[in-house]
Design a protein around this motif. Structure first.
Motif, PDB file in Angstrom:
ATOM      1  N   ILE A   1      91.116 116.444 101.664  1.00 52.63           N
ATOM      2  CA  ILE A   1      89.813 116.209 101.035  1.00 52.63           C
ATOM      3  C   ILE A   1      89.063 117.514 100.838  1.00 52.63           C
TER       4      ILE A   1
ATOM      5  N   ARG B   1     101.826 108.166 100.224  1.00 56.60           N
ATOM      6  CA  ARG B   1     101.029 109.392 100.136  1.00 56.60           C
ATOM      7  C   ARG B   1     101.830 110.511  99.466  1.00 56.60           C
TER       8      ARG B   1
ATOM      9  N   ARG C   1      89.124 104.844 102.047  1.00 59.34           N
ATOM     10  CA  ARG C   1      89.977 105.114 103.190  1.00 59.34           C
ATOM     11  C   ARG C   1      89.218 105.967 104.213  1.00 59.34           C
TER      12      ARG C   1
ATOM     13  N   GLY D   1      87.511 110.703  98.208  1.00 58.94           N
ATOM     14  CA  GLY D   1      87.754 109.595  99.124  1.00 58.94           C
ATOM     15  C   GLY D   1      88.511 108.463  98.476  1.00 58.94           C
TER      16      GLY D   1
ATOM     17  N   TRP E   1      92.305 107.212  94.137  1.00 61.02           N
ATOM     18  CA  TRP E   1      92.073 106.207  95.172  1.00 61.02           C
ATOM     19  C   TRP E   1      92.679 106.709  96.468  1.00 61.02           C
ATOM     20  N   GLY E   2      92.145 106.240  97.593  1.00 58.20           N
ATOM     21  CA  GLY E   2      92.511 106.806  98.880  1.00 58.20           C
ATOM     22  C   GLY E   2      93.940 106.600  99.312  1.00 58.20           C
TER      23      GLY E   2
ATOM     24  N   TRP F   1      96.337 109.706  99.254  1.00 54.28           N
ATOM     25  CA  TRP F   1      96.254 110.800 100.224  1.00 54.28           C
ATOM     26  C   TRP F   1      96.295 110.294 101.662  1.00 54.28           C
ATOM     27  N   HIS F   2      96.263 108.962 101.818  1.00 54.62           N
ATOM     28  CA  HIS F   2      96.110 108.391 103.147  1.00 54.62           C
ATOM     29  C   HIS F   2      97.291 107.546 103.616  1.00 54.62           C
TER      30      HIS F   2
ATOM     31  N   HIS G   1      94.366 114.685 106.737  1.00 47.71           N
ATOM     32  CA  HIS G   1      93.427 114.031 105.814  1.00 47.71           C
ATOM     33  C   HIS G   1      92.231 114.939 105.533  1.00 47.71           C
TER      34      HIS G   1
END
Length: 480
Positions: A203, A161, A192, A189, A151-152, A155-156, A199
């Motif tokens: 990805i 994070r 997010r 993704g 889930w975002g 990493w976001h 970011h």
């Protein structure tokens, strides 16, 4: 035959068509057609042998995290029977999937490090063994897993994070290697937006890791946040095989579902679909106090708006199922789900999704295009083609052998008959609530424009007008 007799005969046919359709049993030969790939015209998905692939997804974000094997079996078997062929689920799940164990007490990572998945020797003794079981079960039922690595938020979001470009690459390689020979579609993704270079780097590194480990044998896309699309950030990236949108949890066409066609028209050409429209029984616009909860009619509109505006497939969602809400378990409900996930399995919108798939598959597949010009604008354009919840949309094939118009309400509308090239036209009304088609008329195609009105005049009940070049003798719409 006079008009009154014709009307009575049509009404009788419609009534007879309204019986409940039994769910289609899952097939056992989809995977025999080879791996998935993008079609030659870059608009659709297909198998290696050229067989079309209509992506009919269901949203099960917490499937790996919250369900045990018996529950996963129940859910997957139900979805297979209802005709779904992709199940979207998240490995590092939204609801603290990094720190809250799965149904068997296992966590996915060591020390919150994606480069160190918590894998143990032997069978059935770690988190990833359970993920393996679910993936295998879906594959046995002829379904792909739309596999979100994370889930975002991980990493976001600041403060939580833990992804970096380096460990994202390693995590991608782990997943790509482990599921190289499984039927999965990678979806990066996780709700997010991409806001900065860091970011982007995370990805892209994850995509590179997956491709390096699985040899590029699976399709990859990106799940964006609400009202957004993957094309905003990654349209020109070679790893992005097709675009996903999240048109979101609203009931209106304008400024939401209209965006599907905008992504369809981007260059270079890439397939597009809505991976998160309004869920059934979801608070509309997250505002149940003023707008209530969505119903099946809202869900159907999103399906046909997207498809007729050029989407190659569609994802359904139910507000209780995506979070696997169970009132008998100590789980905080998100945004007031109305029922358990088990009860929600049989909500009407879920079964009605397959009728859209069958309709599209009953006509030439790879030549279908969106064409708003089929619908002649009325004196008041906000009435026809309409706006808000009442938007009419149209699709046809490039050769003019058929056209379809989605009618969300019973309102007289005019069709540009030049869209059909043949000299004689068959007229069908297709019922998206039960998947039944009724042949209404056959006439000589001598008028440039012709007025139609759906069987339920003035009601908030949707129908689909299907016009065929009679010379092609197509089967009834939706017939498999």
């Amino acid at each position: 035959m006079n008009l009154r007799i014709l009307s009575n005969l049509f009404l009788l046919a419609v009534l007879l068509s309204c019986s409940v359709v039994k769910p289609k049993q899952p097939g056992k030969d989809t995977f025999s057609h080879g791996k998935l790939k993008v079609s030659e015209n870059k608009r659709f998905l297909q198998h290696e042998d050229g067989t079309p692939f209509f992506y009919l997804g269901d949203t099960a974000w917490e499937l790996f995290h919250r369900l045990n094997r018996e529950e996963a079996d129940q859910y997957l078997e139900d979805r297979a029977k209802k005709g779904f062929n992709v199940i979207q689920a998240v490995a590092l799940a939204e609801f603290d999937g990094h720190t809250v164990p799965n149904a068997y007490g296992y966590l996915p990572l060591q020390n919150l490090n994606p480069a160190q998945p918590a894998v143990k020797e032997g069978a059935d003794n770690d988190y990833w063994d359970h993920v393996d079981y679910v993936v295998d079960k879906a594959n046995e039922l002829d379904m792909y897993i739309g596999f979100l690595p994370t889930w975002g938020r991980y990493w976001h979001d600041d403060g939580i994070r833990f992804f970096t470009p380096e460990n994202a690459r390693a995590y991608g390689e782990f997943l790509g290697k482990r599921y190289k020979d499984k039927k999965v579609i990678w979806i990066l993704g996780g709700d997010r937006e991409v806001k900065n270079d860091h970011h982007y780097a995370i990805i892209r590194a994850m995509a590179q890791g997956i491709k390096a480990a699985d040899g590029g044998s699976h399709l990859i896309s990106f799940h964006p946040p609400g009202s957004r699309g993957s094309a905003e950030w990654f349209h020109n990236d070679n790893w992005l095989d097709f675009n996903m949108r999240q048109n979101g949890h609203a009931t209106d066409y304008t400024y939401r579902y209209s965006k599907t066609q905008e992504d369809y028209n981007r260059e270079p050409t890439k397939p597009v679909m809505d991976a998160e429209p309004l869920y059934e029984d979801h608070p509309v616009n997250f505002d149940a106090g003023r707008q209530g909860h969505s119903i099946a009619a809202d869900i159907r509109r999103a399906l046909y708006w997207n498809l007729f505006d050029g989407a190659f497939g569609h994802t359904y969602g139910h507000h209780s199922i995506w979070q696997m809400y169970d009132p008998e378990k100590e789980r905080h409900p998100i945004n007031n789900p109305l029922m358990s996930w088990q009860e929600a399995l049989d909500q009407p919108g879920a079964l009605q999704m397959v009728y859209g798939k069958r309709l599209i598959e009953s006509r030439p597949f790879f030549t279908r295009i969106p064409d708003p010009s089929i619908i002649v604008k009325g004196r008041v354009p906000t009435s026809v083609p309409g706006e808000g919840r009442y938007r009419f949309v149209a699709t046809r094939d490039t050769n003019g052998t058929y056209a379809m118009i989605y009618c969300p309400v019973g309102r007289a509308f005019t069709v540009n008959m030049k869209a059909i090239k043949g000299s004689k036209v068959k007229v069908w009304w297709y019922n998206p609530r039960n998947g039944k088609a009724t042949l209404f008329d056959t006439f000589e195609n001598v008028q440039d424009e012709r007025v139609f009105i759906s069987p339920d005049k003035g009601e908030l009940i949707d129908w689909i007008l299907v016009l065929d070049d009679a010379a092609f003798n197509y089967p009834a719409p939706g017939k498999q």
